[in-house]
Scaffold this motif. Structure first.
Motif, PDB file in Angstrom:
ATOM      1  N   ILE A   9       0.832  -1.216   0.000  1.00  0.00           N
ATOM      2  CA  ILE A   9       0.000   0.000   0.000  1.00  0.00           C
ATOM      3  C   ILE A   9       0.859   1.254   0.000  1.00  0.00           C
ATOM      4  CG2 ILE A   9      -1.757   1.308   1.259  1.00  0.00           C
ATOM      5  CD1 ILE A   9      -2.796  -1.331   2.384  1.00  0.00           C
ATOM      6  N   VAL A  10       1.756   1.344   0.973  1.00  0.00           N
ATOM      7  CA  VAL A  10       2.606   2.538   1.077  1.00  0.00           C
ATOM      8  C   VAL A  10       3.577   2.604  -0.099  1.00  0.00           C
ATOM      9  CG1 VAL A  10       4.307   3.751   2.484  1.00  0.00           C
ATOM     10  CG2 VAL A  10       2.391   2.573   3.585  1.00  0.00           C
ATOM     11  N   GLY A  11       4.152   1.447  -0.477  1.00  0.00           N
ATOM     12  CA  GLY A  11       5.109   1.438  -1.579  1.00  0.00           C
ATOM     13  C   GLY A  11       4.561   2.054  -2.857  1.00  0.00           C
ATOM     14  N   PRO A  12       3.433   1.571  -3.401  1.00  0.00           N
ATOM     15  CA  PRO A  12       2.867   2.182  -4.613  1.00  0.00           C
ATOM     16  C   PRO A  12       2.459   3.635  -4.396  1.00  0.00           C
ATOM     17  CG  PRO A  12       1.974  -0.011  -4.275  1.00  0.00           C
ATOM     18  CD  PRO A  12       2.741   0.326  -3.039  1.00  0.00           C
ATOM     19  N   ALA A  13       2.036   3.978  -3.180  1.00  0.00           N
ATOM     20  CA  ALA A  13       1.596   5.346  -2.904  1.00  0.00           C
ATOM     21  C   ALA A  13       2.740   6.348  -2.997  1.00  0.00           C
ATOM     22  CB  ALA A  13       0.951   5.417  -1.523  1.00  0.00           C
ATOM     23  N   ILE A  14       3.958   5.894  -2.755  1.00  0.00           N
ATOM     24  CA  ILE A  14       5.102   6.814  -2.820  1.00  0.00           C
ATOM     25  C   ILE A  14       5.844   6.690  -4.152  1.00  0.00           C
ATOM     26  CG2 ILE A  14       5.389   6.841  -0.326  1.00  0.00           C
ATOM     27  CD1 ILE A  14       7.723   4.922  -0.609  1.00  0.00           C
ATOM     28  N   GLY A  15       5.213   6.012  -5.115  1.00  0.00           N
ATOM     29  CA  GLY A  15       5.773   5.977  -6.460  1.00  0.00           C
ATOM     30  C   GLY A  15       6.449   4.696  -6.876  1.00  0.00           C
ATOM     31  N   LEU A  16       6.470   3.695  -6.014  1.00  0.00           N
ATOM     32  CA  LEU A  16       7.081   2.407  -6.382  1.00  0.00           C
ATOM     33  C   LEU A  16       6.022   1.550  -7.068  1.00  0.00           C
ATOM     34  CD1 LEU A  16       9.098   1.760  -3.090  1.00  0.00           C
ATOM     35  CD2 LEU A  16       9.901   2.810  -5.225  1.00  0.00           C
ATOM     36  N   ALA A  17       5.769   1.864  -8.337  1.00  0.00           N
ATOM     37  CA  ALA A  17       4.661   1.261  -9.067  1.00  0.00           C
ATOM     38  C   ALA A  17       4.803  -0.255  -9.214  1.00  0.00           C
ATOM     39  CB  ALA A  17       4.549   1.904 -10.454  1.00  0.00           C
ATOM     40  N   PHE A  18       6.026  -0.767  -9.278  1.00  0.00           N
ATOM     41  CA  PHE A  18       6.205  -2.203  -9.484  1.00  0.00           C
ATOM     42  C   PHE A  18       5.679  -3.028  -8.311  1.00  0.00           C
ATOM     43  CE2 PHE A  18       9.917  -1.022  -7.060  1.00  0.00           C
ATOM     44  CZ  PHE A  18      10.186  -2.130  -6.259  1.00  0.00           C
TER      45      PHE A  18
END
Length: 237
Positions: free
Chosen positions: A100-109
């Motif tokens: 959740i946090v990862g994609p939210a900060i731009g880590l789309a993969f």
């Protein structure tokens, strides 16, 4: 926390031992993946554990030295439940941070699930034989197997390899988590490697906090995977 020595080996000898068993596990998985890739991971891990157990037995060692500790009395057995609950909280936090946090900060993969996951487990949906097969794998190769090897064996031996104290313990947990994450990359991709690596960090930390007690981790690991496969079998979204 400094583990009790389980054998009289130099640090170089311990490093060679760890590399040999990790190398065998990875090479066996690669070789078996050419034959039946869906089951290559579980079978290679069980083979590795069999060889490791034989090696330990030849040196007069038992798995109780690496986390399968005796639980005398009902109190010790019941304490597994709250410890599993604490581990579940750590598990949930790590998974939320990655997915959740990862994609939210731009880590789309980290938002993309590998297509190989559906290919590996797709036959479970609505198929009782496949469901029961994977439940057997869950409790043998995953709950017991992965916790015994990646937490019990690796962390204990890496602690003996690294300097004593907190730094050595942190390095042992980190390296075992990296190996655990890499071990899932072949079918889960980068997202799965990060998720399982994070779970390895959480479980490894709990392993040391619980004074090298694997039982809460085995219980939680088995329950989580059982619920996951139940959802797949029932076609729950």
């Amino acid at each position: 926390m400094t583990p009790e020595p389980i054998q009289k080996l130099s640090r170089r000898g311990i490093a060679v031992e760890i590399a040999a068993f990790v190398g065998f596990a990875l090479l066996a998985k690669y070789g078996l993946s050419l034959i039946f890739w869906r089951y290559a991971g579980p079978v290679s891990l069980l083979l590795t554990l069999a060889l490791l157990t034989l090696d330990m037995r030849g040196r007069g060692l038992r798995w109780s030295a690496m986390g399968l500790i005796p639980l005398p009395g009902w109190k010790a057995k019941l304490m597994v439940l709250p410890k599993a609950g604490v581990t579940l909280l750590a598990f949930a936090i790590v998974v939320a941070l990655v997915t959740i946090v990862g994609p939210a900060i731009g880590l789309a993969f980290l938002a993309k699930e590998s297509a190989d996951i559906a290919d590996r487990w797709g036959a479970v949906a609505g198929s009782l034989p496949h469901f029961l097969l994977w439940i057997g794998i869950v409790w043998s190769a995953a709950a017991f197997g992965e916790e015994m090897f990646f937490r019990g064996y690796l962390i204990t031996r890496l602690q003996a390899l690294f300097p004593a104290g907190r730094v050595g313990a942190m390095l042992a947990v980190l390296l075992s988590a990296l190996i655990f994450g890499y071990g899932h990359f072949y079918y889960q991709g980068w997202r799965g490697a990060f998720v399982t690596g994070g779970i390895g960090l959480a479980f490894g930390t709990m392993f040391l906090l619980f004074r090298r007690n694997l039982w809460p981790l085995i219980l939680l690991h088995g329950v989580i995977d059982t619920l996951t496969f139940t959802a797949i079998f029932m076609r729950w979204k």
